[in-house]
Scaffold this active site. Structure first.
Site, PDB file in Angstrom:
ATOM      1  N   ASN A   1      -2.199  16.210  -0.042  1.00 11.55           N
ATOM      2  CA  ASN A   1      -1.370  17.416   0.107  1.00 11.55           C
ATOM      3  C   ASN A   1      -1.516  18.305  -1.122  1.00 11.55           C
ATOM      4  O   ASN A   1      -2.306  18.002  -2.021  1.00 11.55           O
ATOM      5  CB  ASN A   1       0.091  17.029   0.369  1.00 11.55           C
ATOM      6  CG  ASN A   1       0.617  16.139  -0.744  1.00 11.55           C
ATOM      7  OD1 ASN A   1       0.527  16.476  -1.914  1.00 11.55           O
ATOM      8  ND2 ASN A   1       1.151  14.979  -0.382  1.00 11.55           N
TER       9      ASN A   1
ATOM     10  N   ASP B   1       2.709  10.879   3.962  1.00 17.46           N
ATOM     11  CA  ASP B   1       3.555  10.128   4.894  1.00 17.46           C
ATOM     12  C   ASP B   1       2.779   9.324   5.929  1.00 17.46           C
ATOM     13  O   ASP B   1       3.252   8.306   6.411  1.00 17.46           O
ATOM     14  CB  ASP B   1       4.498  11.089   5.625  1.00 17.46           C
ATOM     15  CG  ASP B   1       5.596  11.586   4.693  1.00 17.46           C
ATOM     16  OD1 ASP B   1       6.048  10.794   3.864  1.00 17.46           O
ATOM     17  OD2 ASP B   1       5.974  12.768   4.802  1.00 17.46           O
TER      18      ASP B   1
ATOM     19  N   LYS C   1     -19.599   7.052   6.580  1.00 12.39           N
ATOM     20  CA  LYS C   1     -19.194   8.434   6.843  1.00 12.39           C
ATOM     21  C   LYS C   1     -19.171   8.700   8.359  1.00 12.39           C
ATOM     22  O   LYS C   1     -20.153   8.390   9.048  1.00 12.39           O
ATOM     23  CB  LYS C   1     -20.196   9.376   6.154  1.00 12.39           C
ATOM     24  CG  LYS C   1     -19.801  10.812   6.210  1.00 12.39           C
ATOM     25  CD  LYS C   1     -20.847  11.682   5.539  1.00 12.39           C
ATOM     26  CE  LYS C   1     -20.531  13.121   5.840  1.00 12.39           C
ATOM     27  NZ  LYS C   1     -21.700  13.973   5.785  1.00 12.39           N
TER      28      LYS C   1
HETATM   29  N1  CTP Z   1       8.867   9.454  -0.898  1.00  7.13           N
HETATM   30  C1  CTP Z   1       8.462   8.145  -1.120  1.00  7.13           C
HETATM   31  N2  CTP Z   1       7.613   7.552  -0.229  1.00  7.13           N
HETATM   32  C2  CTP Z   1       7.156   8.195   0.848  1.00  7.13           C
HETATM   33  C3  CTP Z   1       7.571   9.530   1.068  1.00  7.13           C
HETATM   34  C4  CTP Z   1       8.426  10.127   0.168  1.00  7.13           C
HETATM   35  O1  CTP Z   1       8.881   7.550  -2.100  1.00  7.13           O
HETATM   36  N3  CTP Z   1       6.328   7.588   1.678  1.00  7.13           N
HETATM   37  C5  CTP Z   1       9.806  10.075  -1.847  1.00  7.13           C
HETATM   38  C6  CTP Z   1       9.266  11.303  -2.550  1.00  7.13           C
HETATM   39  O2  CTP Z   1       8.682  10.953  -3.777  1.00  7.13           O
HETATM   40  C7  CTP Z   1      10.517  12.148  -2.750  1.00  7.13           C
HETATM   41  C8  CTP Z   1      11.403  11.776  -1.581  1.00  7.13           C
HETATM   42  O3  CTP Z   1      10.918  10.510  -1.114  1.00  7.13           O
HETATM   43  O4  CTP Z   1      11.200  11.823  -3.934  1.00  7.13           O
HETATM   44  C9  CTP Z   1      11.394  12.754  -0.448  1.00  7.13           C
HETATM   45  O5  CTP Z   1      10.076  13.075  -0.105  1.00  7.13           O
HETATM   46  P1  CTP Z   1       9.739  14.206   0.973  1.00  7.13           P
HETATM   47  O6  CTP Z   1       8.258  14.295   1.125  1.00  7.13           O
HETATM   48  O7  CTP Z   1      10.510  15.442   0.651  1.00  7.13           O
HETATM   49  O8  CTP Z   1      10.393  13.621   2.280  1.00  7.13           O
HETATM   50  P2  CTP Z   1      10.037  12.455   3.236  1.00  7.13           P
HETATM   51  O9  CTP Z   1      10.974  11.326   2.972  1.00  7.13           O
HETATM   52  O10 CTP Z   1       8.600  12.167   3.201  1.00  7.13           O
HETATM   53  O11 CTP Z   1      10.438  13.102   4.632  1.00  7.13           O
HETATM   54  P3  CTP Z   1       9.795  14.357   5.412  1.00  7.13           P
HETATM   55  O12 CTP Z   1       8.313  14.294   5.144  1.00  7.13           O
HETATM   56  O13 CTP Z   1      10.135  14.085   6.825  1.00  7.13           O
HETATM   57  O14 CTP Z   1      10.426  15.602   4.885  1.00  7.13           O
END
Ligand code: CTP
Length: 399
Positions: free
Chosen positions: A208, A277, A287
């Site tokens: 990302n 995520d 590849k």
């Molecule tokens: N986080 C984490 N592990 C993941 C995803 C997120 O520890 N797999 C942590 C991030 O470091 C951040 C918090 O959770 O401190 C929220 O992350 P964010 O990306 O805003 O949200 P998500 O929990 O991933 O939810 P969504 O993508 O649905 O907004």
């Protein structure tokens, strides 16, 4: 911040790295410091005093007898400043300092100094390794002089080794540490930063837009205020912060192992990382060729590191902080994450703005707490945002 309004004397001695001192002055002035530059006669062979004068806004003193007659500036500077920095420091200057020789403005100033001194040696690697230089540095270290080790790399004399003046941003960091309030001394921080990268095949991955800047700013600022800091970082192009232990990871799984393995030993954990995520269910060993018109990738959820931390919370970490990166309905989503992940505070970040969130130096955030309080912070630099967050963490720790 931390350096703002501080009075710093920068002594420049005669080495090729004197040109880097120019950038250091610029950075210090940008941070709001008042900088006075003193140069040796040899330093003037490399850089003209006018360059430093233009940047610092103060007259540069090079010779003992250039000082105003009423005030003795070598005494005034050495005792009325917050810090004396010698960068670059040549072997000759280090030798003079060690043996109390005061035969020009700068060496006299250093002898008269009652404020902390930061010495940044820079020279050919063989000169630096020479026992005479090493013994002198050891003596100075024992006398309480702060010494910043030169960096490794290619040298002006076209050889390789340890002897380069550290980059000005790193010297700035060291100055921050020395001038910082030390109000977080004794605390252990774990900060995560940057994106993760989930491999698809040997040449492709899912990631990302996170640059890591916010997490790195938090790590740097906590260190500058005296905390012991471990930074678990996904792939970024940022230099490792001075004095911080950096653990480089790539995937969410690696970040999970690094964070969970260390969190219990920390007082504060801040998850500023943008963890990917969803990752490919399977990794293709070779590849993927573009044979078909379309391609389906099967994805699975990565572990939610922060949620796991929140679930298994015991005595430590005493404070758990998360970030919420949102493009809509910021407060509701952040509030939900605060509760679901059992956090003490969440930093809500509208990442759809161009002046906040991913890959910019400024940020606009809201801080949400367990008790429902919401704090709206103005747009500011990520370093300043980090300062606010750390102040609030201090409050949560009851300090
Ligand atoms: N986080 C984490 N592990 C993941 C995803 C997120 O520890 N797999 C942590 C991030 O470091 C951040 C918090 O959770 O401190 C929220 O992350 P964010 O990306 O805003 O949200 P998500 O929990 O991933 O939810 P969504 O993508 O649905 O907004």
């Amino acid at each position: 911040m931390l350096i703002k309004d501080k009075k710093i004397v920068l002594g420049v001695t005669g080495g090729i790295a004197a040109y880097k001192a120019v950038e250091l002055v610029r950075l210090l002035v940008l941070e709001g410091a008042e900088v006075q530059v003193g140069m040796t006669a040899h330093a003037m062979e490399f850089v003209a005093p006018l360059t430093f004068e233009a940047l610092s806004g103060h007259k540069v003193i090079c010779h003992m007898f250039e000082q105003h007659h009423v005030v003795m500036e070598h005494i005034e500077w050495a005792q009325g400043s917050d810090l004396v920095v010698i960068a670059p420091a040549t072997a000759n200057f280090i030798g003079k300092m060690t043996h109390g020789i005061a035969d020009d403005f700068l060496s006299t100033l250093v002898l008269a100094a009652t404020v902390p001194i930061l010495l940044c040696p820079a020279m050919n690697n063989k000169m630096y390794e020479n026992v005479a230089v090493q013994e002198n540095l050891e003596i100075l270290r024992k006398r309480g002089i702060h010494i910043m080790e030169p960096a490794q790399g290619s040298l002006a004399c076209r050889s390789e080794g340890r002897g380069r003046l550290p980059e000005p941003v790193d010297i700035l960091e060291q100055i921050r540490i020395l001038l910082g309030p030390n109000d977080m001394q004794g605390l252990k921080f774990l900060v995560s930063a940057g994106p993760t990268a989930e491999p698809i095949d040997p040449v492709r991955y899912i990631t990302n837009r996170s640059s890591g800047k916010m997490g790195y700013a938090l790590a740097r600022m906590a260190r500058a205020r005296g905390a012991e800091v471990v930074l678990v970082s996904g792939p970024t192009s940022l230099p490792p912060p001075v004095g911080v232990e950096v653990i480089g990871v790539r995937t969410a799984e690696e970040m999970k192992a690094a964070v969970l393995g260390r969190a219990k030993a920390c007082d504060v954990v801040i998850m500023a990382a943008a963890v990917v995520d969803y990752r490919p269910k399977r990794y293709e060993e070779h590849k993927i060729k573009k044979e078909d018109e379309s391609l389906r990738l099967d994805l699975e959820k990565t572990p939610d590191i922060l949620k796991e931390l929140g679930k298994s919370r015991g005595e430590t970490p005493r404070v758990l902080v998360g970030f919420a990166a949102e493009t809509q309905d910021l407060l509701n989503h952040a509030q939900q994450k605060l509760q679901e992940k059992n956090l003490d505070m969440i930093v809500a970040n509208d990442v759809s703005r161009t002046d906040a969130g991913f890959d910019v130096d400024t940020n606009l955030v809201k801080l949400l707490y367990r008790d429902g309080v919401i704090e709206d912070l103005p747009l500011m630099s990520k370093d300043e945002v980090a300062g606010w967050i750390l102040d609030r963490i201090k409050g949560l720790l009851g300090l």
